[in-house]
Design a protein around this motif. Structure first.
Motif, short mmCIF file in Angstrom:
data_model
loop_
_atom_site.label_atom_id
_atom_site.label_comp_id
_atom_site.label_asym_id
_atom_site.label_seq_id
_atom_site.Cartn_x
_atom_site.Cartn_y
_atom_site.Cartn_z
N UNK A 130 0.84 -1.19 0.00
CA UNK A 130 0.00 0.00 0.00
C UNK A 130 0.88 1.24 0.00
N UNK A 131 1.01 1.86 -1.16
CA UNK A 131 1.89 3.02 -1.31
C UNK A 131 1.47 4.17 -0.40
N UNK A 132 0.18 4.45 -0.34
CA UNK A 132 -0.30 5.58 0.46
C UNK A 132 0.03 5.39 1.94
N UNK A 133 -0.14 4.17 2.42
CA UNK A 133 0.10 3.90 3.83
C UNK A 133 1.58 3.98 4.19
N UNK A 134 2.45 3.81 3.21
CA UNK A 134 3.89 3.79 3.47
C UNK A 134 4.59 5.07 3.04
N UNK A 135 3.84 6.10 2.65
CA UNK A 135 4.43 7.32 2.11
C UNK A 135 5.37 8.04 3.08
N UNK A 136 5.23 7.76 4.36
CA UNK A 136 6.14 8.36 5.33
C UNK A 136 7.60 8.02 5.08
N UNK A 137 7.85 6.90 4.38
CA UNK A 137 9.22 6.50 4.09
C UNK A 137 9.89 7.39 3.05
N UNK A 138 9.09 8.16 2.32
CA UNK A 138 9.65 8.99 1.24
C UNK A 138 10.54 10.11 1.77
N UNK A 139 10.45 10.41 3.06
CA UNK A 139 11.34 11.45 3.62
C UNK A 139 12.76 10.93 3.78
N UNK A 140 12.95 9.62 3.67
CA UNK A 140 14.29 9.04 3.75
C UNK A 140 14.96 9.24 2.39
N UNK A 141 16.09 9.92 2.33
CA UNK A 141 16.62 10.42 1.06
C UNK A 141 16.84 9.39 -0.04
N UNK A 142 17.32 8.20 0.28
CA UNK A 142 17.70 7.27 -0.78
C UNK A 142 16.67 6.18 -1.02
N UNK A 143 15.44 6.35 -0.51
CA UNK A 143 14.41 5.32 -0.63
C UNK A 143 13.60 5.49 -1.92
N UNK A 144 13.46 4.39 -2.64
CA UNK A 144 12.56 4.29 -3.79
C UNK A 144 11.41 3.37 -3.36
N UNK A 145 10.27 3.96 -3.08
CA UNK A 145 9.11 3.20 -2.60
C UNK A 145 8.30 2.72 -3.80
#
Length: 313
Positions: free
Chosen positions: A36-51
């Motif tokens: 679930x991309x929307x539920x995990x969007x908090x990880x996008x603040x991590x600079x090198x993460x490709x969700x």
């Protein structure tokens, strides 16, 4: 073995969040699949993460996820529902996908005491998945922790909530655990990525001290200012409570959890008090050093989450 690009399965979970923050500081590119991309969007603040939203049980999706990767870390684990799919079939599919895509390095999260012949389906399935990875022919390392504690955990944080009850009937009160700090666990993962000494090894991970379940619940309650009357249940009533909780929302406990607690989750309380292998040079963090901070919302992220929840955001 130079590793710059890592696919982290289970990266959106409790341990995953801590590991991603550590690996991004090492400037490692991290691909993190999520249901679930929307539920995990908090990880996008991590600079090198490709969700990437993906079905990790689909072979074609796995090939897409592993394209250009140097290594794989599998943190996927469930405490309820379909153990075979999460702990056995998924590792088998990930191993096959690694071979198809020329990836040799894999780090895998198992569990302390995992293996055939154990009383719970959780431990048996974890053991089967671990063996699939370790006998795959890949360059594998497996980690087998006791219960993991730290900000965002599902153990001490739950005990603190239960401790608000005036009276708490507690199943399996004498079950033993040797809790290990999440930051110690992820440091072991990160330090092992390209460390040849860890290749082919299985590591048990524990903290410096053993506790009964009753002691952990009492401690979490006291840290948060509560003092419940804890009623330790015998074997028959513990099984009955676990059965009844299967019908309640929240997945607090199941009969399989009860079966897991029949095996003490410890590395060796008396003979070996510092139960993190010396290969990483990590001093095990005591529960008492950290738990009061996050259970009382004193860590920065915990304070933010607590205030946000109180404001209804």
């Amino acid at each position: 073995m130079k590793i710059d690009n890592v696919c982290v399965f289970g990266g959106s979970g409790f341990v995953g969040g801590h590991l991603l923050n550590l690996l991004t500081n090492q400037e490692i590119f991290l691909r993190v699949p999520t249901r679930n991309y929307e539920r995990s969007k908090g990880l996008l603040v991590i600079p090198t993460v490709d969700l990437v939203e993906a079905n990790v049980h689909d072979d074609a999706e796995l090939d897409r996820l592993l394209m250009g990767m140097d290594a794989v870390i599998n943190l996927v684990g469930v405490l309820h529902d379909d153990f075979a799919a999460a702990h056995v079939e998924l590792p088998r599919k990930i191993v096959a996908a690694c071979k198809r895509n020329g990836i040799r390095r894999i780090l895998h999260m198992s569990a302390l005491n995992a293996g055939a012949g154990q009383p719970s389906a959780y431990l048996r399935s974890k053991g089967e998945g671990e063996d699939i990875v370790m006998t795959s022919g890949l360059v594998a390392t497996t980690f087998r922790p006791s219960v993991i504690f730290g900000p965002g955990d599902a153990s001490l944080s739950l005990f603190a909530k239960l401790g608000r009850l005036p009276v708490l009937p507690l199943a399996s009160p004498d079950a033993k655990f040797q809790p290990v700090f999440v930051e110690d666990v992820v440091r072991a993962f990160a330090a092992s990525l390209d460390a040849t000494v860890t290749f082919g090894q299985r590591y048990d991970l524990c903290g410096p001290k053993c506790y009964s379940l009753r002691q952990l619940v009492e401690y979490a309650a006291h840290v948060t200012g509560h003092d419940p009357a804890i009623i330790g249940l015998g074997d028959g009533l513990s099984h009955l409570e676990a059965f009844m909780m299967e019908f309640l929302p929240g997945n607090l406990m199941s009969r399989d959890n009860y079966q897991s607690m029949k095996v003490d989750s410890v590395c060796g309380c008396e003979a070996q008090p510092n139960n993190l292998p010396e290969v990483w040079g990590i001093r095990p963090t005591a529960l008492e050093e950290v738990a009061p901070l996050y259970l009382a919302h004193q860590m920065p992220r915990e304070r933010y989450e607590h205030l946000r929840n109180r404001s209804g955001r």
